[in-house]
Scaffold this motif. Sequence first.
Motif, short mmCIF file in Angstrom:
data_model
loop_
_atom_site.label_atom_id
_atom_site.label_comp_id
_atom_site.label_asym_id
_atom_site.label_seq_id
_atom_site.Cartn_x
_atom_site.Cartn_y
_atom_site.Cartn_z
N THR B 49 62.84 89.25 151.17
CA THR B 49 61.63 88.45 151.41
C THR B 49 61.35 88.31 152.91
O THR B 49 60.22 88.45 153.36
CB THR B 49 61.80 87.02 150.82
OG1 THR B 49 62.51 87.12 149.59
CG2 THR B 49 60.47 86.34 150.60
N GLU B 63 62.20 83.95 140.75
CA GLU B 63 63.65 83.71 140.81
C GLU B 63 64.07 82.86 139.62
O GLU B 63 63.50 81.82 139.34
CB GLU B 63 64.01 83.01 142.13
CG GLU B 63 65.47 82.64 142.29
CD GLU B 63 66.42 83.83 142.14
OE1 GLU B 63 66.28 84.82 142.89
OE2 GLU B 63 67.31 83.76 141.27
N SER B 69 66.27 79.08 144.04
CA SER B 69 64.85 78.84 144.16
C SER B 69 64.60 77.69 145.16
O SER B 69 63.70 77.77 145.99
CB SER B 69 64.32 78.49 142.78
OG SER B 69 62.96 78.65 142.74
N GLN B 73 62.59 78.00 148.67
CA GLN B 73 61.44 77.14 148.95
C GLN B 73 61.61 76.50 150.33
O GLN B 73 60.68 76.44 151.12
CB GLN B 73 61.33 76.07 147.86
CG GLN B 73 60.05 75.25 147.91
CD GLN B 73 58.79 76.13 147.81
OE1 GLN B 73 58.72 77.03 146.98
NE2 GLN B 73 57.81 75.89 148.67
N LEU B 84 56.28 80.95 145.12
CA LEU B 84 57.55 81.07 144.41
C LEU B 84 57.40 80.62 142.96
O LEU B 84 56.82 79.56 142.70
CB LEU B 84 58.60 80.20 145.11
CG LEU B 84 60.01 80.26 144.55
CD1 LEU B 84 60.58 81.67 144.63
CD2 LEU B 84 60.91 79.29 145.32
#
Lengths: 259, 263
Positions: B49, B63, B69, B73, B84
């Motif tokens: 990413t 994810e 996750s 974030q 996301l």
Amino acid sequence: MLIETHAHLYFDRFDEDRDAVIERAFDRGVLKIINIATDLDSSRRCIELAEQHDGLFATVGIHPNDAAKMDTATLDTLRELSRNPLVVAIGEIGMDFYWDTCPPAVQEQAFRAQIQLAKETGLPIVIHNREAASEILRILKSEGADGLAGVFHCFSEDRKVAQEVLELGFHISFTGNLTFKKSQLPGVADMIPLDRLLLETDCPFLSPEPRRGRRNEPAHVIYIAEKLAEIKGVPVSDIAETTTANAVRLFGLGEQGTV
Amino acid sequence: MSQRPFRPKQSLGQNFLKDENVARKIVGALAPSPEDTVVEIGPGFGVLTAHTLPLAKRVVGVEIDRHLSATLQQRYGGHDNFELITGDFLKMDLLSLFAPDSKVRVLGNIPYHITSPVIFKVLEVREHVQDMVMMIQREVAERIVASPGCKQYGILSVFSQLHSVPKIAFHVSRNVFNPKPDVDSSVVRWDFSRAPELDIRDHDLLRTVIRASFNQRRKMLRKSLQQLPGFRPKMEKIEFDFTRRPEDLSVQEFVDLSNRISE
């Protein structure tokens, strides 16, 4: 065409010539091979092999001798791995009172947890039984055998146990032990209806006659089929056709490849 | 937020890429441009990413692991072009992730037990995908790009090559992962924009023909196909060498055969 329902091709005894062993099986009329896991590592190896070769399938599960390794995280991993469509059963699971590696209570707990996993995922189970038939039958009955399908692999019990297994709706398969000269098993095999039989080698173990004493491999499943044909008094082609249909039905082998 | 170290979750089969150069090379194989939407499957710690965000218009990460996750974030939530989704890619309605008017680019470094289901899932929505770059186990990569007549040529090769041009971008040693997996990896790019121009009359029939053929790869096509309901009379009318075996048929030949059976 034959289906080998119980192989351990991930063993290092196949490291030198694994691809050749697989090719040889396909050349000699084996249509599909199911590799059977015994712990987490081998569960992953079975899936890797199934991803690498058309015609190979996998199980995931913890063998009773490794039952001490079973915990919530392990069960979660098995559940996650079973999402791969090439995973066709939970196994091998069960009870083993021959090897004194794991206390019966621990084995029972792991067995029950994996029976629940099979019910949850809708997969059949591959049962390992060594001198523990009455315990296994008790556990299967108490877990509710309805909604559960599977096979007693490497069957080496008497007719009475076979009858109980059949009444529970399970399949039975014999390995090379059926072909040994002093084996009592032909007297058991003759009572098993054709539609409940599967073929297996349990390779690299238990090489059938006339290969006894050498490493076993999936191509040898033909010797088991020939022995069953002799016992049942039917052509080998009947054994091949019926056991293949049984395996396709039990393990859902016609439905892979999600495209 | 606590800073306790993250242990890879055995249950999700997580092996994390720890080499930044390899990460850069993987994103380089996709080479997103400023007008692209990239759907990243299983961003993990965001190692890919990080290299994708500066290049793409929008990055949608999917994810499954809640802890990861939350970390993602925290790290990338500040980027306007990062979105996301916490959930299971295999259970998602993919079309809802895609903008109707442009094709997405797909990027993934996911646990190996789940790669072929993910590939098949993306193949289903291929009309909406420009290309896909994924790291997979090397033996499977070699099957995907295999040519007819090769030992590795099989159902994965045919389905991949039917809808895209797949190429191995480069190989990756198992040593750049934590924990170290027991297989080597390859990065594969499926280019759907260069899909071969094939006139497929009946997609379902074609799938059936391919699957039935490879179901018994040692057998001649005559044996495997005549068992399918209604096939035999049609096969008798077609001039085709049914003594051939599936591993020798090219993708084009499978399409021709299926088209003629559909007539």
